[in-house]
Design a protein around this motif. Structure first.
Motif, PDB file in Angstrom:
ATOM      1  N   ASP A   1       7.069  -0.686   3.769  1.00 24.78           N
ATOM      2  CA  ASP A   1       5.876  -1.108   3.043  1.00 24.78           C
ATOM      3  C   ASP A   1       5.025   0.118   2.700  1.00 24.78           C
ATOM      4  OD1 ASP A   1       3.712  -2.499   2.046  1.00 24.78           O
ATOM      5  OD2 ASP A   1       3.450  -3.751   3.824  1.00 24.78           O
TER       6      ASP A   1
ATOM      7  N   THR B   1       2.105   2.163   1.203  1.00 25.06           N
ATOM      8  CA  THR B   1       0.733   1.814   0.839  1.00 25.06           C
ATOM      9  C   THR B   1       0.005   3.063   0.351  1.00 25.06           C
ATOM     10  OG1 THR B   1      -0.116   2.197   3.068  1.00 25.06           O
ATOM     11  CG2 THR B   1       0.618  -0.027   2.558  1.00 25.06           C
ATOM     12  N   SER B   2      -0.884   2.842  -0.590  1.00 29.35           N
ATOM     13  CA  SER B   2      -1.735   3.917  -1.096  1.00 29.35           C
ATOM     14  C   SER B   2      -2.983   3.284  -1.687  1.00 29.35           C
ATOM     15  CB  SER B   2      -0.998   4.742  -2.157  1.00 29.35           C
ATOM     16  OG  SER B   2      -0.694   3.943  -3.282  1.00 29.35           O
ATOM     17  N   GLU B   3      -3.964   4.110  -2.024  1.00 31.59           N
ATOM     18  CA  GLU B   3      -5.211   3.596  -2.592  1.00 31.59           C
ATOM     19  C   GLU B   3      -4.971   2.799  -3.865  1.00 31.59           C
ATOM     20  OE1 GLU B   3      -8.606   6.105  -3.117  1.00 31.59           O
ATOM     21  OE2 GLU B   3      -8.212   7.155  -1.220  1.00 31.59           O
TER      22      GLU B   3
ATOM     23  N   ASP C   1      -2.269   1.094  -4.862  1.00 31.57           N
ATOM     24  CA  ASP C   1      -1.020   0.380  -4.643  1.00 31.57           C
ATOM     25  C   ASP C   1      -0.789  -0.662  -5.732  1.00 31.57           C
ATOM     26  OD1 ASP C   1       1.234  -0.822  -3.617  1.00 31.57           O
ATOM     27  OD2 ASP C   1       0.410  -1.064  -1.601  1.00 31.57           O
TER      28      ASP C   1
ATOM     29  N   THR D   1       1.215  -5.913   1.961  1.00 24.41           N
ATOM     30  CA  THR D   1       1.210  -5.642   3.400  1.00 24.41           C
ATOM     31  C   THR D   1       0.892  -6.889   4.205  1.00 24.41           C
ATOM     32  OG1 THR D   1       0.638  -3.335   3.036  1.00 24.41           O
ATOM     33  CG2 THR D   1       0.194  -4.218   5.227  1.00 24.41           C
TER      34      THR D   1
ATOM     35  N   ILE E   1       5.007   0.337   7.925  1.00 23.54           N
ATOM     36  CA  ILE E   1       4.076   0.753   6.873  1.00 23.54           C
ATOM     37  C   ILE E   1       4.156   2.267   6.709  1.00 23.54           C
ATOM     38  CG2 ILE E   1       1.652   0.881   6.211  1.00 23.54           C
ATOM     39  CD1 ILE E   1       1.259  -1.765   7.760  1.00 23.54           C
ATOM     40  N   TYR E   2       4.378   2.696   5.476  1.00 27.62           N
ATOM     41  CA  TYR E   2       4.357   4.117   5.128  1.00 27.62           C
ATOM     42  C   TYR E   2       3.000   4.379   4.481  1.00 27.62           C
ATOM     43  CZ  TYR E   2       9.527   4.646   5.462  1.00 27.62           C
ATOM     44  OH  TYR E   2      10.834   4.710   5.869  1.00 27.62           O
ATOM     45  N   LYS E   3       2.058   4.887   5.253  1.00 25.55           N
ATOM     46  CA  LYS E   3       0.707   5.129   4.743  1.00 25.55           C
ATOM     47  C   LYS E   3       0.686   6.269   3.724  1.00 25.55           C
ATOM     48  CE  LYS E   3      -1.674   3.387   8.759  1.00 25.55           C
ATOM     49  NZ  LYS E   3      -2.644   3.638   9.811  1.00 25.55           N
ATOM     50  N   ASN E   4      -0.232   6.127   2.768  1.00 24.35           N
ATOM     51  CA  ASN E   4      -0.435   7.144   1.719  1.00 24.35           C
ATOM     52  C   ASN E   4       0.869   7.508   1.024  1.00 24.35           C
ATOM     53  OD1 ASN E   4      -3.225   7.327   2.367  1.00 24.35           O
ATOM     54  ND2 ASN E   4      -2.669   8.595   4.109  1.00 24.35           N
ATOM     55  N   THR E   5       1.629   6.494   0.668  1.00 25.01           N
ATOM     56  CA  THR E   5       2.942   6.685   0.064  1.00 25.01           C
ATOM     57  C   THR E   5       3.059   5.817  -1.177  1.00 25.01           C
ATOM     58  OG1 THR E   5       3.891   7.109   2.251  1.00 25.01           O
ATOM     59  CG2 THR E   5       5.428   6.536   0.498  1.00 25.01           C
TER      60      THR E   5
END
Length: 87
Positions: free
Chosen positions: A19, A21-23, A25, A30, A48-52
């Motif tokens: 999953d 996620t980015s600003e 998205d 999620t 969750i893959y943050k800032n991706t």
């Protein structure tokens, strides 16, 4: 429209949801993925893959490979216990 609860409503095999996620998205699912995991806790890993961005495998290939290895290991363990059919 992405609706994980509809797509995986008849889930019977293990899956690993990646999953990103980015600003900004484009596919914010999620919460839906988390709810889906609650429905199938023994079959779903939700990572969750943050800032991706959506193309997570390109941005973080090392994370992607580790996720794929984890899924393959789960499948192999389930096959050894006889809980996944090899058909």
């Amino acid at each position: 429209m992405m609706q994980p609860s509809v797509i995986f409503r008849n889930l019977q095999v293990p899956i690993h949801i990646i999953d990103p996620t980015s600003e900004k998205d484009s596919f914010p699912v999620t919460q839906q993925n988390a709810e889906l995991k609650k429905l199938h806790p023994a079959l779903i890993d939700h990572e969750i893959y943050k800032n991706t961005p959506h193309a997570a495998h390109i941005k973080h290939p090392d994370w992607f490979v580790k996720s794929a290895e984890a899924l393959l290991k789960r499948i192999k363990n389930k096959q050894q216990r006889g809980s996944i059919n090899n058909d």
